[in-house]
Design a protein around this motif. Sequence first.
Motif, mmCIF file in Angstrom:
data_model
loop_
_atom_site.group_PDB
_atom_site.id
_atom_site.type_symbol
_atom_site.label_atom_id
_atom_site.label_comp_id
_atom_site.label_asym_id
_atom_site.label_seq_id
_atom_site.Cartn_x
_atom_site.Cartn_y
_atom_site.Cartn_z
ATOM 1 N N VAL A 2 0.878 -1.092 0.029
ATOM 2 C CA VAL A 2 -0.059 -0.043 0.134
ATOM 3 C C VAL A 2 1.066 1.088 0.151
ATOM 4 N N GLY A 3 0.572 1.979 -0.869
ATOM 5 C CA GLY A 3 1.217 3.419 -1.131
ATOM 6 C C GLY A 3 0.641 4.693 -0.128
ATOM 7 N N PRO A 4 0.596 5.729 -0.935
ATOM 8 C CA PRO A 4 -0.121 6.902 -0.163
ATOM 9 C C PRO A 4 -1.536 7.019 -0.187
ATOM 10 N N VAL A 5 -1.896 7.799 0.887
ATOM 11 C CA VAL A 5 -3.364 8.174 0.929
ATOM 12 C C VAL A 5 -3.875 8.924 -0.255
ATOM 13 N N ALA A 6 -5.103 8.548 -0.788
ATOM 14 C CA ALA A 6 -5.744 9.220 -1.701
ATOM 15 C C ALA A 6 -7.023 9.847 -1.059
ATOM 16 N N HIS A 7 -7.508 11.004 -2.001
ATOM 17 C CA HIS A 7 -8.755 11.771 -1.487
ATOM 18 C C HIS A 7 -9.886 10.660 -1.750
ATOM 19 N N GLY A 8 -10.829 10.416 -0.674
ATOM 20 C CA GLY A 8 -12.014 9.345 -0.822
ATOM 21 C C GLY A 8 -12.070 8.270 0.207
ATOM 22 N N GLN A 60 -5.463 9.928 11.801
ATOM 23 C CA GLN A 60 -6.375 10.248 10.808
ATOM 24 C C GLN A 60 -6.356 11.743 10.272
ATOM 25 N N ARG A 61 -5.941 12.588 11.225
ATOM 26 C CA ARG A 61 -5.956 13.987 10.968
ATOM 27 C C ARG A 61 -4.711 14.045 10.052
ATOM 28 N N ASP A 62 -3.718 13.474 10.301
ATOM 29 C CA ASP A 62 -2.483 13.515 9.496
ATOM 30 C C ASP A 62 -2.695 13.229 8.058
ATOM 31 N N LEU A 63 -3.495 12.039 7.739
ATOM 32 C CA LEU A 63 -3.866 11.519 6.522
ATOM 33 C C LEU A 63 -4.737 12.659 5.861
ATOM 34 N N LYS A 64 -5.610 13.348 6.622
ATOM 35 C CA LYS A 64 -6.522 14.419 5.852
ATOM 36 C C LYS A 64 -5.534 15.813 5.682
ATOM 37 N N THR A 65 -4.624 15.892 6.394
ATOM 38 C CA THR A 65 -3.699 16.793 6.284
ATOM 39 C C THR A 65 -2.988 16.805 4.963
#
Length: 390
Positions: A23-29, A105-110
């Motif tokens: 798994v790579g980076p977080v994406a919008h959604g 979670q907030r880090d991912l959203k940031t």
Amino acid sequence: MTPATPATPVTLDWTDRVLDVEVGPVAHGGHCVARHEGRVLFVRHSLPGERVRAVVTDDQGGSFALADAISVLEPSPDRVAAPCTWARAGGCGGCDFQHVEPAAQRDLKTTVLREQLSRLGGVESDVVVEELPGGPLGWRQRLRLAVDDAGRAGLRAHHSHEVVPVADCLLAPSGMLPDLLEQRWPPNGHLEVAVDATGERRLGSASVQHAAGRDWELSPGAFWQVHPELADTLADVVRDWAAAPRGGVAWDLYGGVGLFAAVLAAQVGPQGSVTVVEASTQAVADGRRALADLRQVDFRAGRVERVIAGLPDPAVVVADPPRKGLQKRMVTEITERAPERVVYVACDPAALGRDVRLFRERGYGLTRIRSFDAFPMTHHMESVALFETL
């Protein structure tokens, strides 16, 4: 010689295929990006850096497919046990990040917000998604339940009309839902449930909320922020950034019941004017009742793009559009009226990123931005941006 018959294109369909992926980076959604055999997988219930076993849930044959992690082979240090048993592959679609430690979670959203601002808006920002008081559970004071064809109320599965017959929702205040979920209701409908400022549960009935120093009596189904701290938080930011001049003209676009109009009215004073433009006639009626003491506030019912043509030029504009954002037409129409400042409330970081670029093309730069974790356990966030003339 017979011409060769063109080869029939091969259409990929990995639906129901189980894959082991890094798994790579977080994406919008609410998902993360993985790659397999040259294709992109958007994997829910995963985290950056993990190795997971994922089942493909939707594949239209293009360059990407959607998948759910069904087992974690190498976990991230930010992974925690989801507090709700329905927050999993094949479960409720409401929560994206219950498997993630709240600060992470907030880090991912940031990360998502900054990436959207950079890629779509051309702006590098050090914005951080801020925590709101109240914790990650029990915050959702307004909720819409779906009812299936057997009359059972529940929540929708991810990207589906299927109703998941949950026994409770941990995002809602304790005791708000269990008895409703045990009953039977008219099939294929929905239930609007809210806990208002008095602490009373309202089921499809009027409610009372409190923000910006006043009470708001809301009709059934009227829009109000679902996080109890968000309305006042947004009102405070608007108050700080709008700085509407005494005796000046201000617009509150997509204004709902006039939360921000109440703030602007105090700034422009009795000799100024604030026009609220809102498509919902019921919201306009609620707003007129709530702000009847502020004669400088004028509500106009109708579509924003149709109403603003007849309004006087504003010194300040506050806009809180739906998820699709303002888009090119509204950015153009607002900036043509040359306000000094535009305060833009955005619930979608991709739409915000696109509109940042559109404002810059019209001579308005992004000078301030804040974002709030108003929807813990989900990928959603609420942002406020200030645009000023360059």
